[in-house]
Scaffold this motif. Structure first.
Motif, PDB file in Angstrom:
ATOM      1  N   SER A   3       0.801  -1.155   0.096  1.00  0.00           N
ATOM      2  CA  SER A   3      -0.069   0.148  -0.266  1.00  0.00           C
ATOM      3  C   SER A   3       0.900   1.286  -0.007  1.00  0.00           C
ATOM      4  O   SER A   3       0.340   2.289   0.240  1.00  0.00           O
ATOM      5  CB  SER A   3      -1.001   0.056   1.171  1.00  0.00           C
ATOM      6  N   TYR A   4       2.109   1.031  -0.055  1.00  0.00           N
ATOM      7  CA  TYR A   4       3.007   2.282  -0.313  1.00  0.00           C
ATOM      8  C   TYR A   4       3.135   2.602  -1.441  1.00  0.00           C
ATOM      9  O   TYR A   4       3.458   2.050  -2.379  1.00  0.00           O
ATOM     10  CB  TYR A   4       4.382   1.901   0.393  1.00  0.00           C
ATOM     11  N   LEU A   5       3.489   4.039  -1.972  1.00  0.00           N
ATOM     12  CA  LEU A   5       3.542   4.469  -3.164  1.00  0.00           C
ATOM     13  C   LEU A   5       4.634   5.605  -2.693  1.00  0.00           C
ATOM     14  O   LEU A   5       4.402   6.698  -1.946  1.00  0.00           O
ATOM     15  CB  LEU A   5       2.318   5.052  -3.792  1.00  0.00           C
ATOM     16  N   PHE A   6       5.765   5.623  -3.753  1.00  0.00           N
ATOM     17  CA  PHE A   6       6.736   6.829  -3.793  1.00  0.00           C
ATOM     18  C   PHE A   6       6.490   7.598  -5.027  1.00  0.00           C
ATOM     19  O   PHE A   6       6.341   7.025  -6.102  1.00  0.00           O
ATOM     20  CB  PHE A   6       8.274   6.156  -3.784  1.00  0.00           C
ATOM     21  N   VAL A   7       6.451   8.929  -4.799  1.00  0.00           N
ATOM     22  CA  VAL A   7       6.255   9.733  -5.916  1.00  0.00           C
ATOM     23  C   VAL A   7       7.134  10.809  -5.845  1.00  0.00           C
ATOM     24  O   VAL A   7       7.663  11.373  -4.810  1.00  0.00           O
ATOM     25  CB  VAL A   7       4.924  10.561  -5.757  1.00  0.00           C
ATOM     26  N   TYR A   8       7.658  11.208  -7.167  1.00  0.00           N
ATOM     27  CA  TYR A   8       8.740  12.128  -7.331  1.00  0.00           C
ATOM     28  C   TYR A   8       8.471  13.288  -8.173  1.00  0.00           C
ATOM     29  O   TYR A   8       9.334  14.177  -8.443  1.00  0.00           O
ATOM     30  CB  TYR A   8       9.927  11.246  -7.910  1.00  0.00           C
ATOM     31  N   GLY A   9       7.462  13.326  -8.823  1.00  0.00           N
ATOM     32  CA  GLY A   9       7.107  14.362  -9.797  1.00  0.00           C
ATOM     33  C   GLY A   9       5.563  15.097  -9.639  1.00  0.00           C
ATOM     34  O   GLY A   9       5.399  15.374  -8.475  1.00  0.00           O
ATOM     35  N   THR A  10       4.846  14.844 -10.642  1.00  0.00           N
ATOM     36  CA  THR A  10       3.388  15.534 -10.469  1.00  0.00           C
ATOM     37  C   THR A  10       2.228  15.182  -9.417  1.00  0.00           C
ATOM     38  O   THR A  10       1.607  15.714  -9.169  1.00  0.00           O
ATOM     39  CB  THR A  10       2.749  15.565 -11.868  1.00  0.00           C
ATOM     40  N   LEU A  11       2.706  13.968  -8.731  1.00  0.00           N
ATOM     41  CA  LEU A  11       1.922  13.403  -7.788  1.00  0.00           C
ATOM     42  C   LEU A  11       2.403  13.842  -6.564  1.00  0.00           C
ATOM     43  O   LEU A  11       1.542  13.756  -5.234  1.00  0.00           O
ATOM     44  CB  LEU A  11       1.799  11.933  -7.681  1.00  0.00           C
ATOM     45  N   GLN A  12       3.312  14.960  -6.196  1.00  0.00           N
ATOM     46  CA  GLN A  12       3.531  15.580  -5.020  1.00  0.00           C
ATOM     47  C   GLN A  12       2.693  16.420  -4.799  1.00  0.00           C
ATOM     48  O   GLN A  12       2.382  17.397  -5.553  1.00  0.00           O
ATOM     49  CB  GLN A  12       5.066  15.941  -5.294  1.00  0.00           C
ATOM     50  N   THR A  13       2.533  16.445  -3.602  1.00  0.00           N
ATOM     51  CA  THR A  13       1.268  17.577  -3.028  1.00  0.00           C
ATOM     52  C   THR A  13       1.718  19.138  -3.242  1.00  0.00           C
ATOM     53  O   THR A  13       1.036  20.060  -3.593  1.00  0.00           O
ATOM     54  CB  THR A  13       0.845  17.349  -1.882  1.00  0.00           C
ATOM     55  N   ALA A  14       3.194  19.162  -3.196  1.00  0.00           N
ATOM     56  CA  ALA A  14       3.887  20.704  -3.133  1.00  0.00           C
ATOM     57  C   ALA A  14       3.491  21.323  -4.630  1.00  0.00           C
ATOM     58  O   ALA A  14       3.345  22.550  -4.905  1.00  0.00           O
ATOM     59  CB  ALA A  14       5.177  20.523  -3.003  1.00  0.00           C
TER      60      ALA A  14
END
Length: 138
Positions: A3-14
């Motif tokens: 259930s873990y997901l690592f995001v590095y681009g456009t899925l980052q909340t910032a």
């Protein structure tokens, strides 16, 4: 299924995108982290490819998706990322399990969307940090 997901681009909340808001509504922020990979500017979005070089790091955010929503959330995110469920060679991205190291030195096995296209001619983001790269471009 993890259930873990690592995001590095456009899925980052910032970045305040619609899909980042969707992810944040269905997952818990677990912290900042890194994976052993290289980051490229594909278009207005980045892509990551795994690297055998231990010093190649990509920075991002680790989320844990609500257990009841895992399948539904990945269905939505797979469609957004152009990731075929059969991991077709024609997919823009492939979702794969990788090891994420958090800044608090914990390790988690998490899904990440890996770029599935050619990297020849793409700009490599040497910092490994899409948020920093994006803010420096503005």
């Amino acid at each position: 299924m993890s259930s873990y997901l690592f995001v590095y681009g456009t899925l980052q909340t910032a970045l305040n995108t619609e899909m980042a808001a969707y992810l944040a509504a269905h997952a818990s922020f677990m912290g900042k982290g890194t994976i052993q990979a290289q980051l490229y500017k594909v278009s207005w979005f980045p892509g990551v490819v795994l690297s055998p070089v231990i010093t190649d790091r990509v920075y991002g955010t680790l989320f844990q998706i609500e257990s009841a929503a895992v399948t539904a959330v990945f269905d939505v995110l797979d469609a957004y990322e152009g990731a075929d469920a059969q991991h077709s060679q024609d997919s823009l991205f492939i979702r794969k399990l990788v090891t994420v190291s958090t800044l608090s030195k914990q390790q988690h096995t998490a899904w990440v969307y890996l770029y599935n296209g050619p990297i020849v001619g793409l700009e490599r983001i040497l910092s490994g940090d899409f948020l920093a790269h994006t803010s420096s471009q503005n």
